[in-house]
Scaffold this motif. Structure first.
Motif, PDB file in Angstrom:
ATOM      1  N   ARG A 122      -5.173  -8.361  15.085  1.00 50.76           N
ATOM      2  CA  ARG A 122      -5.474  -7.816  13.625  1.00 50.76           C
ATOM      3  C   ARG A 122      -7.202  -7.634  13.532  1.00 50.76           C
ATOM      4  O   ARG A 122      -7.648  -8.050  14.634  1.00 50.76           O
ATOM      5  N   GLN A 139     -11.092  -3.135   5.146  1.00 50.67           N
ATOM      6  CA  GLN A 139      -9.764  -2.988   5.464  1.00 50.67           C
ATOM      7  C   GLN A 139      -9.452  -4.217   6.583  1.00 50.67           C
ATOM      8  O   GLN A 139     -10.354  -4.377   7.523  1.00 50.67           O
ATOM      9  N   GLY A 162      -5.946  -5.298   8.789  1.00 58.76           N
ATOM     10  CA  GLY A 162      -4.597  -5.023   9.387  1.00 58.76           C
ATOM     11  C   GLY A 162      -4.474  -4.951  10.835  1.00 58.76           C
ATOM     12  O   GLY A 162      -5.542  -5.453  11.582  1.00 58.76           O
ATOM     13  N   THR A 163      -3.440  -4.636  11.265  1.00 58.92           N
ATOM     14  CA  THR A 163      -3.129  -4.581  12.653  1.00 58.92           C
ATOM     15  C   THR A 163      -3.901  -3.396  13.185  1.00 58.92           C
ATOM     16  O   THR A 163      -4.086  -2.248  12.114  1.00 58.92           O
ATOM     17  N   GLU A 173      -2.473  -0.786  14.542  1.00 58.07           N
ATOM     18  CA  GLU A 173      -1.995   0.407  14.046  1.00 58.07           C
ATOM     19  C   GLU A 173      -1.899   0.734  12.453  1.00 58.07           C
ATOM     20  O   GLU A 173      -2.017   1.884  12.098  1.00 58.07           O
ATOM     21  N   ASP A 174      -1.958  -0.323  11.575  1.00 56.31           N
ATOM     22  CA  ASP A 174      -2.251  -0.273  10.456  1.00 56.31           C
ATOM     23  C   ASP A 174      -3.379   0.582   9.759  1.00 56.31           C
ATOM     24  O   ASP A 174      -3.412   1.717   9.175  1.00 56.31           O
ATOM     25  N   LEU A 175      -4.558   0.107  10.664  1.00 56.98           N
ATOM     26  CA  LEU A 175      -5.697   0.807  10.172  1.00 56.98           C
ATOM     27  C   LEU A 175      -5.913   2.244  10.878  1.00 56.98           C
ATOM     28  O   LEU A 175      -6.568   3.268  10.404  1.00 56.98           O
ATOM     29  N   TYR A 176      -5.263   2.459  12.037  1.00 62.13           N
ATOM     30  CA  TYR A 176      -4.997   3.756  12.529  1.00 62.13           C
ATOM     31  C   TYR A 176      -4.261   4.757  11.740  1.00 62.13           C
ATOM     32  O   TYR A 176      -4.492   5.821  11.516  1.00 62.13           O
ATOM     33  N   ASP A 177      -3.025   4.582  11.486  1.00 64.54           N
ATOM     34  CA  ASP A 177      -2.143   5.086  10.823  1.00 64.54           C
ATOM     35  C   ASP A 177      -2.279   5.065   9.256  1.00 64.54           C
ATOM     36  O   ASP A 177      -1.773   6.268   8.769  1.00 64.54           O
ATOM     37  N   ARG A 178      -2.528   4.132   8.710  1.00 63.82           N
ATOM     38  CA  ARG A 178      -2.845   3.997   7.168  1.00 63.82           C
ATOM     39  C   ARG A 178      -4.214   3.657   6.776  1.00 63.82           C
ATOM     40  O   ARG A 178      -4.419   2.480   6.200  1.00 63.82           O
ATOM     41  N   SER A 200     -12.535   3.908   6.608  1.00 60.62           N
ATOM     42  CA  SER A 200     -11.762   3.475   7.708  1.00 60.62           C
ATOM     43  C   SER A 200     -11.391   4.521   8.628  1.00 60.62           C
ATOM     44  O   SER A 200     -11.200   4.433   9.700  1.00 60.62           O
TER      45      SER A 200
END
Ligand code: ATP
Ligand code: MG
Length: 348
Positions: A204, A215, A217-218, A220-225, A231
């Motif tokens: 994370r 923010q 998160g994983t 992927e979370d940070l990149y995609d959402r 961010s």
């Protein structure tokens, strides 16, 4: 399950400077968590509070569920590696690694065995008798890691440990650190301001901005959402298209702006927002089907593909990536399109 470590409203104030705003953070057992953020965002402060090297101005720290806010640094069972290797210059590699074990009064045969293991772990067995000044920067950094890992702390804090190394060596050491994390099963909290390093290493990422968590998160979370424009811009590259998000009567959502009207994902909230389009999400299309149109201002060869800049009439050009065969030429007027369902929308 209790977290390996958590903070409740932990903060640090230096006179008028807020180094860390009240922060709640939970780190799981065996997790690789990275504190990522620009210079001055509070990463080192948070790490040093956890290590017991800086006293917080408020809040609490818990280790394995027990309060440790005022526990002495040496009694927290936490190892730390700094950006500068801080090896003892007059001691050999072997003695440097043995040092923390001697401090813990381990017996001689056990020390010899542990140092040998630690040297092997960082693949430096052949260098045991050298002095630090006889090693390259990357080799010294490996010894600094071995000296931290040798006494098997269950929590290891690393503050920009690869900051001084060149790109190639950094990448090599990143994979070493990933391997060591797996082998030791320890909880790692790693500080960097290099987003690529954070994406490569972390379970994370805790993105910090302006003394607080932006923010968490994983990767992927940070990149995609991405949760904010900050961010979206800090992790990877983002084309940000500002406008007013509007819900239409048919349930769809659109982005309204003087220069364009664009489809948004249907769950986008209304209000002042920015649409986030990653360079790899956009593709060239015929101007008739395009969401945006513009003239190509720059085509830069980037190895596996081309980076193409398109003037869309705003302050910033639009960046996309094109395969070697379909890259346009400077001056071409092109259309841009993407899948609205895959893009993110952030409030501004
Ligand atoms: N001892 C101190 N006295 C006064 N201000 C401090 C002190 N230590 C840190 N600060 C301030 O607190 C803020 C956060 O600093 P910190 O070192 O945690 O940032 P950082 O995210 O680690 O930055 P960098 O990436 O540059 O290492 C900065 O504005 C810094 O100037
Ligand atoms: Mg720092």
């Amino acid at each position: 399950m209790t977290a390996r470590l958590h903070t409740v409203g932990i903060s640090k104030q230096y006179d008028s400077v807020t180094a860390l705003s009240p922060t709640d953070l939970e780190v799981q057992d065996g997790e690789f968590l990275t504190l990522l953020g620009p210079s001055g965002s509070g990463k080192t402060t948070l790490l040093q509070i956890i290590a017991g090297l800086v006293e917080p101005s408020g809040g609490q720290l818990f280790i394995s569920g027990k309060e440790a806010t005022r526990t002495a640094a040496g009694e927290r069972g936490i190892g730390m590696v700094f950006q500068s290797y801080a090896l003892f210059p007059h001691l050999s590699v072997w003695e440097n690694i043995a040092y923390p074990l001697r401090m813990r009064k381990m017996d001689k045969p056990a020390i010899a065995a542990a140092v040998k293991d630690a040297l092997e772990m960082v693949q430096m067995g052949a260098y045991a008798h050298r002095l630090p000044r006889e090693l390259s920067g990357g080799q010294q950094q490996r010894i600094a890691l071995a000296r931290c890992f040798v006494y098997k702390p269950s929590v290891i804090l690393l503050d920009e440990p690869l900051g001084a190394l060149d790109k190639k060596l950094r990448e090599h050491m990143q994979s070493e650190i990933r391997k060591l994390h797996k082998e030791l099963g320890a909880t790692f909290i790693y500080v960097t301001h290099d987003q690529e390093e954070a994406l490569n290493l972390s379970d994370r990422i805790c993105l910090m901005n302006n003394s607080r968590i932006e923010q968490l998160g994983t990767p992927e979370d940070l990149y995609d959402r991405p949760a904010s424009a900050f961010s979206a811009q800090f992790i990877g590259y983002s084309n940000l298209l500002p406008g007013t998000a509007r819900r239409e009567t048919d349930g769809s959502a659109t982005l309204q702006h003087a220069r364009y009207a664009l489809p948004l994902r249907s769950d986008a909230k209304a209000g002042e927002v920015a649409l986030v389009v990653r360079p790899e999400q956009a593709a060239l299309c015929s101007p008739d089907d395009a969401y945006l149109k513009g003239a190509v201002t720059e085509v830069v060869f980037a190895g596996s593909d081309y980076r193409v800049l398109v003037d869309i009439g705003g302050d910033e050009p639009f960046l996309l990536r094109c395969g070697r065969r379909d890259a346009p030429a400077v001056g071409d007027v092109v259309g841009l399109r993407w899948n609205a369902g895959h893009t993110a929308v952030v409030h501004v």
